[in-house]
Scaffold this motif. Structure first.
Motif, short mmCIF file in Angstrom:
data_model
loop_
_atom_site.label_atom_id
_atom_site.label_comp_id
_atom_site.label_asym_id
_atom_site.label_seq_id
_atom_site.Cartn_x
_atom_site.Cartn_y
_atom_site.Cartn_z
N ARG A 142 -5.18 -1.28 9.76
CA ARG A 142 -5.04 -2.66 9.34
C ARG A 142 -6.05 -3.55 9.77
NH1 ARG A 142 -0.32 -0.02 8.30
NH2 ARG A 142 0.62 -0.17 6.28
N ARG B 30 -5.75 -0.07 2.42
CA ARG B 30 -6.33 -0.85 1.37
C ARG B 30 -7.63 -0.34 0.61
NH1 ARG B 30 -3.76 -6.15 0.71
NH2 ARG B 30 -5.85 -6.90 -0.17
N TRP C 263 -9.32 1.29 -2.10
CA TRP C 263 -9.05 1.52 -3.43
C TRP C 263 -10.08 1.94 -4.28
CZ3 TRP C 263 -7.19 -4.27 -3.42
CH2 TRP C 263 -5.72 -4.54 -2.97
#
Length: 412
Positions: free
Chosen positions: A39, A88, A90
């Motif tokens: 992250r 995250r 995507w």
């Protein structure tokens, strides 16, 4: 004069086992730190030109040593990954992987069995994983299955069995030229491109894949399918297979699999479900109804490196008719003949159910991961993932300058 000690034979063993052990421990620590700190990094960043230049150097002729090689890995490779381990990510529909499953890959490489067949426990691990996939898809225990690299190969295997089982001739002996009438496969216009590649590679030609229109929800138009089947039969062609999508790559739409199963049963056609994306919806309490009818298929593809988050590569193909599956691929030369005792006495020969003889132990990371988390947890996370997508859609709809659209793709 004393004789000098003999020169030890050259091997690939570490010159210093303890140093190699310490380096391996460091690699594990670095790997876990990399995953834990995902992250804190950008999801993706372009690869610098100097890194590309270094990775175009010729192969070393002399040893550089494990420590030096690992240092280069940390400098050149690790910082510039695809990004799909990031929460995250995507970009495409890929799983993130998990730390324990990565350990499974390491342990599989330590054991290093050839999963083509034989009498050893890793084959039974794969058989159990395949049985678990049957449970997910609603297939009977006596069905057949094989772990493969991904959805592309799983679809190829399923369609190869379908072609051979429904061709009306011995395709393996006579070839596709002996098929009396042109075989025709049906799938919606939203079908994954790997299906066309499989049809072409099976010698049937891209024109034999009839792409059926979809409705406003991007699901196959069943009435149009039935008309096309009738038209092809009237024209002297031989319909033999219908492919249903359990979630499509463009929009995530799932065909009415129960309706397709009924059509195939009535018309005597092979029913294959490409569930590379959505077959695992069967685990999701709030969405398992979307794949109702998958359990009636003749063959099913499941991608385990998507919603099960198994590290690449891991997929499964299931075939209801075990005999048809084996007859499509089995070949036993002298060096693979089974014996009554010893390593060659095993009853599990996965090489008889696919193209590969040399096969890695990809089942171990799946086995460990399912045991770690349990299938119910994966199902809940799938439901949550879908809820997140709906939340994102709602946020986009609230933005006056944003357009909520399926890649500007209109129903065809």
């Amino acid at each position: 004069m004393t004789d000098s000690p003999p020169t030890p034979p050259e091997t690939l063993d570490p010159a210093d086992w303890e140093a190699m052990r310490q380096l391996a421990h460091q690699a594990i620590d670095d790997g876990f730190a990399y995953l834990q700190g995902a992250r804190e990094r950008p999801v993706w960043q372009p690869v610098p030109e100097h890194v590309i230049g270094r990775l175009r150097e010729p192969a070393p002729r002399q040893p550089q040593g494990a420590a030096a090689a690992y240092a280069e890995f940390k400098e050149l490779v690790l910082p510039h990954s695809m990004g799909n381990t990031h929460p995250r990510f995507w970009s495409w529909f890929m799983g993130n992987g998990t730390p324990f499953a990565a350990v499974g890959d390491f342990l599989a490489a330590v054991m290093n069995p050839n999963m083509g067949g034989g009498n050893h426990v890793p084959n039974h691990v794969e058989a159990q994983v395949v049985d678990w996939c049957k449970e997910i898809a609603g297939f009977p225990r006596e069905a057949s299955g094989l772990l493969v690299s991904g959805g592309s190969m799983a679809n190829f295997v399923g369609l190869a069995v379908a072609r051979n089982a429904r061709a009306g001739v011995d395709v393996r002996t006579e070839g596709v030229a002996a098929i009396p009438r042109p075989l025709v496969t049906y799938a919606s216009v939203e079908v994954h491109s790997c299906v066309q590649k499989a049809i072409e590679s099976l010698g049937l030609g891209a024109r034999s894949l009839r792409k059926v229109p979809v409705n406003a929800a991007f699901e196959i138009d069943v009435a149009a399918l039935e008309r096309m089947i009738a038209e092809d039969r009237a024209a002297g062609r031989q319909p033999f297979c219908v492919i249903g999508n359990a979630a499509t790559i463009n929009t995530g739409a799932t065909d009415d699999l129960a309706a397709l199963a009924t059509v195939c049963e009535r018309e005597g056609l092979w029913f294959h479900v490409d569930g590379a994306i959505g077959a695992l919806l069967a685990l999701a309490p709030a969405h398992k109804h979307l794949v109702r009818g998958m359990e009636r298929a003749d063959s099913v593809t499941l991608d385990l490196h998507k919603w099960l988050h198994i590290p690449f590569e891991a997929a499964c193909v299931l075939v209801r008719d075990r005999r048809a599956h084996r007859e499509a691929f089995a070949l036993t030369p002298e060096y693979l003949e089974k014996t009554e005792r010893g390593l060659a006495s095993g009853a599990l020969w996965f090489s008889e159910y696919g193209l590969q003889l040399s096969r890695g132990f990809r089942a171990l990371k799946v086995w460990l991961s399912i045991k770690e988390h349990g299938l119910d947890r994966f199902g809940r996370l799938i439901d949550r993932n879908i809820a997140q997508a709906h939340e994102l859609a709602a946020l986009v709809a609230q933005e006056p300058d944003a357009v909520l659209d399926y890649f500007n793709t209109a129903p065809k």
